[in-house]
Write a protein that holds these residues in place. Structure first.
Motif, PDB file in Angstrom:
ATOM      1  N   LEU A  30       0.813  -1.219   0.000  1.00 57.99           N
ATOM      2  CA  LEU A  30       0.000   0.000   0.000  1.00 57.99           C
ATOM      3  C   LEU A  30       0.847   1.270   0.000  1.00 57.99           C
ATOM      4  CD1 LEU A  30      -2.848  -0.982   2.484  1.00 57.99           C
ATOM      5  CD2 LEU A  30      -3.049  -0.696   0.008  1.00 57.99           C
ATOM      6  N   ASP A  31       1.998   1.231   0.652  1.00 56.45           N
ATOM      7  CA  ASP A  31       2.851   2.417   0.745  1.00 56.45           C
ATOM      8  C   ASP A  31       3.662   2.666  -0.519  1.00 56.45           C
ATOM      9  OD1 ASP A  31       1.947   3.041   3.235  1.00 56.45           O
ATOM     10  OD2 ASP A  31       3.640   2.150   4.308  1.00 56.45           O
ATOM     11  N   ALA A  32       3.726   1.705  -1.399  1.00 60.61           N
ATOM     12  CA  ALA A  32       4.528   1.846  -2.624  1.00 60.61           C
ATOM     13  C   ALA A  32       3.776   2.681  -3.661  1.00 60.61           C
ATOM     14  CB  ALA A  32       4.852   0.475  -3.191  1.00 60.61           C
ATOM     15  N   ASP A  33       4.528   3.226  -4.605  1.00 55.18           N
ATOM     16  CA  ASP A  33       3.945   4.030  -5.669  1.00 55.18           C
ATOM     17  C   ASP A  33       3.469   3.185  -6.845  1.00 55.18           C
ATOM     18  OD1 ASP A  33       4.432   6.364  -4.308  1.00 55.18           O
ATOM     19  OD2 ASP A  33       6.410   6.623  -5.193  1.00 55.18           O
ATOM     20  N   ARG A  34       3.617   1.892  -6.742  1.00 49.54           N
ATOM     21  CA  ARG A  34       3.259   1.032  -7.864  1.00 49.54           C
ATOM     22  C   ARG A  34       2.056   0.180  -7.502  1.00 49.54           C
ATOM     23  NH1 ARG A  34       8.143  -1.504  -9.568  1.00 49.54           N
ATOM     24  NH2 ARG A  34       6.866  -2.934 -10.739  1.00 49.54           N
ATOM     25  N   PRO A  35       1.234  -0.230  -8.474  1.00 54.03           N
ATOM     26  CA  PRO A  35       0.041  -1.014  -8.160  1.00 54.03           C
ATOM     27  C   PRO A  35       0.285  -2.512  -8.059  1.00 54.03           C
ATOM     28  CG  PRO A  35       0.002  -0.356 -10.449  1.00 54.03           C
ATOM     29  CD  PRO A  35       1.217   0.264  -9.853  1.00 54.03           C
ATOM     30  N   PHE A  36       1.384  -3.048  -8.635  1.00 54.68           N
ATOM     31  CA  PHE A  36       1.601  -4.485  -8.615  1.00 54.68           C
ATOM     32  C   PHE A  36       3.082  -4.814  -8.505  1.00 54.68           C
ATOM     33  CE2 PHE A  36       0.631  -2.820 -12.791  1.00 54.68           C
ATOM     34  CZ  PHE A  36       1.811  -3.044 -13.472  1.00 54.68           C
ATOM     35  N   PHE A  37       3.361  -6.054  -8.037  1.00 56.23           N
ATOM     36  CA  PHE A  37       4.730  -6.458  -7.719  1.00 56.23           C
ATOM     37  C   PHE A  37       4.973  -7.898  -8.125  1.00 56.23           C
ATOM     38  CE2 PHE A  37       3.276  -3.497  -4.561  1.00 56.23           C
ATOM     39  CZ  PHE A  37       4.331  -2.622  -4.398  1.00 56.23           C
ATOM     40  N   SER A  38       6.209  -8.196  -8.494  1.00 58.63           N
ATOM     41  CA  SER A  38       6.657  -9.581  -8.543  1.00 58.63           C
ATOM     42  C   SER A  38       7.128  -9.910  -7.127  1.00 58.63           C
ATOM     43  CB  SER A  38       7.796  -9.747  -9.545  1.00 58.63           C
ATOM     44  OG  SER A  38       8.966  -9.102  -9.065  1.00 58.63           O
ATOM     45  N   ILE A  39       7.365 -11.190  -6.859  1.00 54.76           N
ATOM     46  CA  ILE A  39       7.841 -11.575  -5.519  1.00 54.76           C
ATOM     47  C   ILE A  39       9.179 -10.912  -5.225  1.00 54.76           C
ATOM     48  CG2 ILE A  39       8.727 -13.515  -4.157  1.00 54.76           C
ATOM     49  CD1 ILE A  39       6.494 -15.209  -5.292  1.00 54.76           C
ATOM     50  N   ARG A  40      10.076 -10.878  -6.192  1.00 57.57           N
ATOM     51  CA  ARG A  40      11.403 -10.294  -5.969  1.00 57.57           C
ATOM     52  C   ARG A  40      11.322  -8.777  -5.725  1.00 57.57           C
ATOM     53  NH1 ARG A  40      15.453 -13.815  -6.509  1.00 57.57           N
ATOM     54  NH2 ARG A  40      15.134 -15.643  -7.802  1.00 57.57           N
ATOM     55  N   GLN A  41      10.432  -8.095  -6.434  1.00 52.75           N
ATOM     56  CA  GLN A  41      10.268  -6.648  -6.207  1.00 52.75           C
ATOM     57  C   GLN A  41       9.756  -6.388  -4.795  1.00 52.75           C
ATOM     58  OE1 GLN A  41       7.641  -5.944  -9.491  1.00 52.75           O
ATOM     59  NE2 GLN A  41       9.267  -5.073 -10.771  1.00 52.75           N
ATOM     60  N   ASN A  60       0.636 -16.011  -0.639  1.00 56.37           N
ATOM     61  CA  ASN A  60      -0.339 -17.084  -0.832  1.00 56.37           C
ATOM     62  C   ASN A  60      -1.426 -17.033   0.238  1.00 56.37           C
ATOM     63  OD1 ASN A  60       0.942 -18.023  -3.125  1.00 56.37           O
ATOM     64  ND2 ASN A  60       2.121 -19.590  -2.034  1.00 56.37           N
ATOM     65  N   GLU A  61      -1.018 -16.752   1.496  1.00 54.78           N
ATOM     66  CA  GLU A  61      -1.998 -16.617   2.575  1.00 54.78           C
ATOM     67  C   GLU A  61      -2.939 -15.446   2.297  1.00 54.78           C
ATOM     68  OE1 GLU A  61       0.395 -16.078   6.068  1.00 54.78           O
ATOM     69  OE2 GLU A  61       1.196 -18.123   6.001  1.00 54.78           O
ATOM     70  N   LEU A  62      -2.372 -14.318   1.859  1.00 61.19           N
ATOM     71  CA  LEU A  62      -3.192 -13.132   1.563  1.00 61.19           C
ATOM     72  C   LEU A  62      -4.100 -13.379   0.365  1.00 61.19           C
ATOM     73  CD1 LEU A  62      -0.448 -10.441   2.172  1.00 61.19           C
ATOM     74  CD2 LEU A  62      -2.558 -10.716   3.499  1.00 61.19           C
ATOM     75  N   GLN A  63      -3.633 -14.179  -0.580  1.00 60.81           N
ATOM     76  CA  GLN A  63      -4.474 -14.512  -1.729  1.00 60.81           C
ATOM     77  C   GLN A  63      -5.630 -15.413  -1.284  1.00 60.81           C
ATOM     78  OE1 GLN A  63      -2.318 -16.275  -4.971  1.00 60.81           O
ATOM     79  NE2 GLN A  63      -4.041 -16.086  -6.383  1.00 60.81           N
ATOM     80  N   ALA A  64      -5.379 -16.315  -0.358  1.00 61.80           N
ATOM     81  CA  ALA A  64      -6.417 -17.221   0.134  1.00 61.80           C
ATOM     82  C   ALA A  64      -7.544 -16.475   0.849  1.00 61.80           C
ATOM     83  CB  ALA A  64      -5.805 -18.268   1.062  1.00 61.80           C
ATOM     84  N   ILE A  65      -7.223 -15.341   1.483  1.00 63.63           N
ATOM     85  CA  ILE A  65      -8.264 -14.557   2.173  1.00 63.63           C
ATOM     86  C   ILE A  65      -8.722 -13.363   1.336  1.00 63.63           C
ATOM     87  CG2 ILE A  65      -7.669 -15.314   4.498  1.00 63.63           C
ATOM     88  CD1 ILE A  65      -6.038 -12.782   4.873  1.00 63.63           C
ATOM     89  N   ASP A  66      -8.395 -13.386   0.050  1.00 67.12           N
ATOM     90  CA  ASP A  66      -8.888 -12.436  -0.947  1.00 67.12           C
ATOM     91  C   ASP A  66      -8.465 -10.984  -0.697  1.00 67.12           C
ATOM     92  OD1 ASP A  66     -10.151 -12.114  -3.388  1.00 67.12           O
ATOM     93  OD2 ASP A  66     -12.049 -11.525  -2.465  1.00 67.12           O
ATOM     94  N   ILE A  67      -7.265 -10.805  -0.151  1.00 66.00           N
ATOM     95  CA  ILE A  67      -6.713  -9.455  -0.018  1.00 66.00           C
ATOM     96  C   ILE A  67      -5.788  -9.167  -1.191  1.00 66.00           C
ATOM     97  CG2 ILE A  67      -5.172  -7.996   1.357  1.00 66.00           C
ATOM     98  CD1 ILE A  67      -6.333  -9.343   3.839  1.00 66.00           C
ATOM     99  N   VAL A  68      -5.075 -10.198  -1.624  1.00 68.88           N
ATOM    100  CA  VAL A  68      -4.151 -10.075  -2.746  1.00 68.88           C
ATOM    101  C   VAL A  68      -4.652 -10.950  -3.881  1.00 68.88           C
ATOM    102  CG1 VAL A  68      -1.795 -10.630  -3.498  1.00 68.88           C
ATOM    103  CG2 VAL A  68      -2.153  -9.510  -1.317  1.00 68.88           C
ATOM    104  N   ALA A  69      -4.489 -10.479  -5.103  1.00 75.24           N
ATOM    105  CA  ALA A  69      -4.825 -11.264  -6.292  1.00 75.24           C
ATOM    106  C   ALA A  69      -3.600 -11.283  -7.203  1.00 75.24           C
ATOM    107  CB  ALA A  69      -6.028 -10.660  -7.004  1.00 75.24           C
ATOM    108  N   THR A  70      -3.648 -12.131  -8.228  1.00 79.40           N
ATOM    109  CA  THR A  70      -2.485 -12.274  -9.110  1.00 79.40           C
ATOM    110  C   THR A  70      -2.890 -12.229 -10.576  1.00 79.40           C
ATOM    111  OG1 THR A  70      -2.650 -14.681  -9.185  1.00 79.40           O
ATOM    112  CG2 THR A  70      -1.265 -13.732  -7.469  1.00 79.40           C
ATOM    113  N   GLU A  71      -1.930 -11.881 -11.385  1.00 75.33           N
ATOM    114  CA  GLU A  71      -2.013 -12.000 -12.842  1.00 75.33           C
ATOM    115  C   GLU A  71      -0.734 -12.706 -13.267  1.00 75.33           C
ATOM    116  OE1 GLU A  71      -4.286 -11.044 -15.288  1.00 75.33           O
ATOM    117  OE2 GLU A  71      -5.665 -10.619 -13.640  1.00 75.33           O
TER     118      GLU A  71
END
Length: 196
Positions: A30-41, A60-71
């Motif tokens: 949330l604090d970053a200026d970018r909307p999406f990240f790779s794991i390394r970023q 993966n935990e955050l994705q399971a509780i629908d806070i994070v999504a992926t493309e």
């Protein structure tokens, strides 16, 4: 770090035994200026240093509780983003509101122009004038090269003259806006130079 939105705060696990908490991952995103990240970023932004596997586990935990999504993209690149319920990917609600807001020219008022207060609108107006100058110069050049006249006037001369007039006006507006901004910063606001 910023406080978490309520819809995230009520879902995350408060397990403080983990080296990296779910809250820390979300706050970093949330604090970053970018909307999406790779794991390394994301791993590069998180302090203290943690392994890629730990970052992947929290995501993966955050994705399971629908806070994070992926493309997922070709070459096995997966990007993670906050799955804001009020907006479609990858826009946050704030980003969506900013895109829907008026352009600087829509907000530019006569008073804002005369007092040089709306700098974004004034710069947009001047840049539009510079672009129109280029169009008029191009039309004048085409008519000159082709030897064509529109109507009873020497249209190529009219286009050239108008283009140079518009260029002078646009540059003048930019110079005045910069001068007024410099004076405001240098001497502060006064009756002659109303504050921003």
């Amino acid at each position: 770090m910023s406080s978490l939105p309520e819809w995230i705060d009520e879902r995350i696990d408060r397990n403080l035994d983990n080296t990296l908490t779910q809250a820390h991952v979300v706050e970093t995103m949330l604090d970053a200026d970018r909307p999406f990240f790779s794991i390394r970023q994301l791993q590069a932004r998180i302090k203290p240093d943690v392994s890629t596997a730990t970052v992947r586990n929290r995501l993966n935990e955050l994705q399971a509780i629908d806070i994070v999504a992926t493309e997922t993209y070709p070459e096995s690149i997966t990007l993670y983003y906050i799955n804001h319920p009020e907006a479609e990917w990858p826009l946050s609600p704030t980003g969506k509101r900013q895109l829907a807001s008026d352009s600087p020219l829509d907000r530019l008022s006569t008073r804002g122009f005369l007092t040089m207060r709306d700098t974004a609108g004034i710069r947009t107006l001047a840049l539009a004038g510079l672009q129109l100058t280029l169009l008029l110069l191009a039309l004048g050049a085409v008519l000159t090269i082709a030897g064509l006249d529109i109507g009873s006037t020497t249209s190529d001369v009219v286009f050239w003259g108008t283009a140079f007039d518009l260029l002078a006006i646009s540059l003048g507006i930019l110079v005045i806006e910069r001068l007024v901004r410099w004076l405001r910063q240098r001497v502060g606001s006064s009756d002659l130079i109303p504050g921003m």
